[in-house]
Design an enzyme around this catalytic site. Structure first.
Site, short mmCIF file in Angstrom:
data_model
loop_
_atom_site.label_atom_id
_atom_site.label_comp_id
_atom_site.label_asym_id
_atom_site.label_seq_id
_atom_site.Cartn_x
_atom_site.Cartn_y
_atom_site.Cartn_z
N HIS A 1 -33.84 -25.98 45.21
CA HIS A 1 -33.21 -24.67 45.06
C HIS A 1 -31.71 -24.82 45.35
O HIS A 1 -31.34 -25.45 46.35
CB HIS A 1 -33.85 -23.68 46.03
CG HIS A 1 -33.29 -22.31 45.89
ND1 HIS A 1 -33.58 -21.50 44.80
CD2 HIS A 1 -32.43 -21.60 46.66
CE1 HIS A 1 -32.93 -20.36 44.93
NE2 HIS A 1 -32.22 -20.39 46.05
N GLN B 1 -25.15 -32.87 44.00
CA GLN B 1 -25.88 -33.09 45.27
C GLN B 1 -27.39 -33.01 45.06
O GLN B 1 -28.15 -33.74 45.68
CB GLN B 1 -25.44 -32.05 46.31
CG GLN B 1 -24.00 -32.16 46.73
CD GLN B 1 -23.70 -33.52 47.35
OE1 GLN B 1 -24.41 -33.96 48.25
NE2 GLN B 1 -22.68 -34.19 46.86
N GLY C 1 -33.28 -30.50 32.50
CA GLY C 1 -34.04 -31.60 33.09
C GLY C 1 -33.19 -32.67 33.76
O GLY C 1 -33.64 -33.80 33.88
N ASP D 1 -39.14 -19.45 47.18
CA ASP D 1 -38.08 -20.20 47.87
C ASP D 1 -38.20 -20.11 49.40
O ASP D 1 -37.20 -20.22 50.12
CB ASP D 1 -36.68 -19.72 47.43
CG ASP D 1 -36.48 -19.86 45.93
OD1 ASP D 1 -36.99 -20.84 45.35
OD2 ASP D 1 -35.83 -18.98 45.32
N ASN E 1 -40.02 -28.05 45.57
CA ASN E 1 -39.08 -27.37 44.68
C ASN E 1 -37.66 -27.68 45.14
O ASN E 1 -37.43 -27.90 46.33
CB ASN E 1 -39.30 -25.85 44.74
CG ASN E 1 -38.35 -25.08 43.84
OD1 ASN E 1 -38.11 -25.49 42.70
ND2 ASN E 1 -37.78 -24.00 44.33
C1 GRF Z 1 -30.84 -26.67 39.10
O1 GRF Z 1 -29.67 -26.15 39.65
C2 GRF Z 1 -32.00 -26.21 39.93
O2 GRF Z 1 -31.76 -26.24 41.30
C3 GRF Z 1 -32.12 -24.81 39.43
O3 GRF Z 1 -31.99 -24.92 38.03
C4 GRF Z 1 -31.15 -26.03 37.77
C5 GRF Z 1 -31.92 -26.94 36.85
O4 GRF Z 1 -31.16 -27.95 36.32
N1 GRF Z 1 -33.31 -24.16 39.88
P1 GRF Z 1 -31.83 -29.15 35.56
O5 GRF Z 1 -32.83 -28.57 34.54
O6 GRF Z 1 -32.53 -30.02 36.56
O7 GRF Z 1 -30.70 -29.84 34.87
#
Ligand code: GRF
Length: 197
Positions: free
Chosen positions: A110, A174, A13, A146, A108
């Site tokens: 990605h 980032q 999160g 995606d 979303n």
């Molecule tokens: C992030 O890299 C997101 O882009 C990917 O999973 C990761 C989640 O990280 N889909 P977090 O739970 O927000 O720390």
């Protein structure tokens, strides 16, 4: 009117936290609920500690019946009356039945420069391809995984000594800048691209 944002998570999160931290003062949105498919997702505690309501809909009991799982998701979501859904590390594929009613209202993040590397293992794939640049993308969610319209990207150079983990960590930094920047603009009704580099 202030927009109500539901954030869907499955894990740590950290993106969720950055979104929560960003929604203060003159921001055009506020979080109304954090939803997880995993009761152990650490992000749930973080949301609760900040006073944001949380909901859990475990996917396992539905044994692969995605539509029944999504029906349950919609059920917990409805009382919170969100205007926008932000997927933030939510690791379940959503079908058109769920996505279509949220078209133009669900985002979303990605970890790749889409349209490159949809799906998983993006950092390994960027390294294996010898890419000079990598990064992350925020896009509107459509039924194609995606594949929705891009709202923002952050681009970083791939370094000679990068490993998938090192690259992932720099991309995550980032993500934490990009997602709040895009949400602020999007919630204010502005769909112009956010480009960070
Ligand atoms: C992030 O890299 C997101 O882009 C990917 O999973 C990761 C989640 O990280 N889909 P977090 O739970 O927000 O720390």
């Amino acid at each position: 009117m202030t927009k109500r944002v539901a954030i869907f998570i499955s894990g740590g999160g950290s993106n969720m936290l950055k979104l929560l931290e960003s929604m203060t003062d003159d921001h055009p949105a506020r979080a109304c609920v954090v939803v997880s498919n995993d009761p152990n997702a650490r992000g749930l505690e973080i949301a609760e500690a900040r006073g944001v309501p949380t909901e859990v809909v475990r996917h396992q009991p539905f044994k692969g019946d995605r539509r029944a799982f999504e029906h349950a998701l919609s059920g917990v979501l409805a009382p919170h009356a969100p205007d926008i859904i932000c997927l933030a590390g939510f690791m379940r594929k959503l079908t058109a039945e769920f996505v279509d009613p949220w078209r133009d209202k669900m985002l979303n993040i990605h970890p790749s420069l889409l349209p490159k590397y949809k799906g998983l293992h993006t950092h390994e794939r960027a390294l294996a391809a010898g890419d000079k640049f990598h990064g992350c993308t925020v896009h509107k969610v459509t039924p194609e995984l995606d594949g929705g319209p891009i709202l923002g990207q952050a681009k970083i150079p791939v370094l000679p000594d990068d490993t998938p983990d090192r690259l992932a960590a720099r991309v995550l930094t980032q993500e934490h800048l990009l997602y709040p920047a895009v949400l602020r603009r999007f919630a204010g009704g502005d769909n112009r691209l956010v480009m960070l580099r």
